[in-house]
Design a protein around this motif. Structure first.
Motif, PDB file in Angstrom:
ATOM      1  N   GLU A  52      37.047  39.261  56.075  1.00 25.77           N
ATOM      2  CA  GLU A  52      37.057  38.620  54.753  1.00 25.77           C
ATOM      3  C   GLU A  52      36.084  39.318  53.799  1.00 25.77           C
ATOM      4  O   GLU A  52      36.385  39.484  52.618  1.00 25.77           O
ATOM      5  N   ARG A  55      37.694  42.195  52.157  1.00 27.48           N
ATOM      6  CA  ARG A  55      38.559  41.796  51.039  1.00 27.48           C
ATOM      7  C   ARG A  55      37.735  41.430  49.803  1.00 27.48           C
ATOM      8  O   ARG A  55      38.087  41.777  48.681  1.00 27.48           O
ATOM      9  N   GLU A  58      36.453  44.542  48.177  1.00 34.07           N
ATOM     10  CA  GLU A  58      37.539  45.219  47.466  1.00 34.07           C
ATOM     11  C   GLU A  58      37.787  44.534  46.115  1.00 34.07           C
ATOM     12  O   GLU A  58      37.987  45.209  45.103  1.00 34.07           O
TER      13      GLU A  58
END
Length: 84
Positions: A52, A55, A58
Motif C-alpha cells: 500500500e 501505491r 506513486e
C-alpha cells in the motif's frame, strides 16, 4: 482518544500490519507531523511488505507534478529512503 494515538498503538501492537501503519501515517499527515510520518514509513519498510505504501508514494509522485508542497514532502521521503 486522539486518532493518531490510537493508530500509533495499533501499529505497535500489529507492527507488520500495513493497514495499521498506513492509518497512523495518514493521521500524522493530517496533524502535520510530517517527520513522524516519514519515520513510520521507515519503520514499516523495515518490518513489512509495503504494498500500500508503494501505491501511496506513486500517488504522491503524480501529485508532486502540480504541487510544490507535495513535491517537497516526497523529496523528504525519498531522502529518507536511503534509511529504509
Amino acid at each position: 482518544m486522539n486518532r493518531s494515538i490510537f493508530f500509533k498503538i495499533t501499529s505497535k501492537i500489529s507492527s507488520t500490519n500495513e493497514l495499521s501503519s498506513v492509518c497512523y501515517f495518514h493521521a500524522l499527515l493530517r496533524t502535520r507531523h510530517n517527520e513522524e510520518a516519514i519515520r513510520e514509513i521507515q519503520r514499516f519498510y523495515s518490518v513489512g511488505k509495503p504494498e500500500e505504501y508503494e501505491r501511496i508514494l506513486e500517488d504522491f509522485r503524480e501529485a508532486a507534478q502540480n504541487s510544490n508542497t507535495t513535491k517537497t514532502f516526497l523529496e523528504s521521503v525519498e531522502r529518507a529512503s536511503g534509511e529504509i
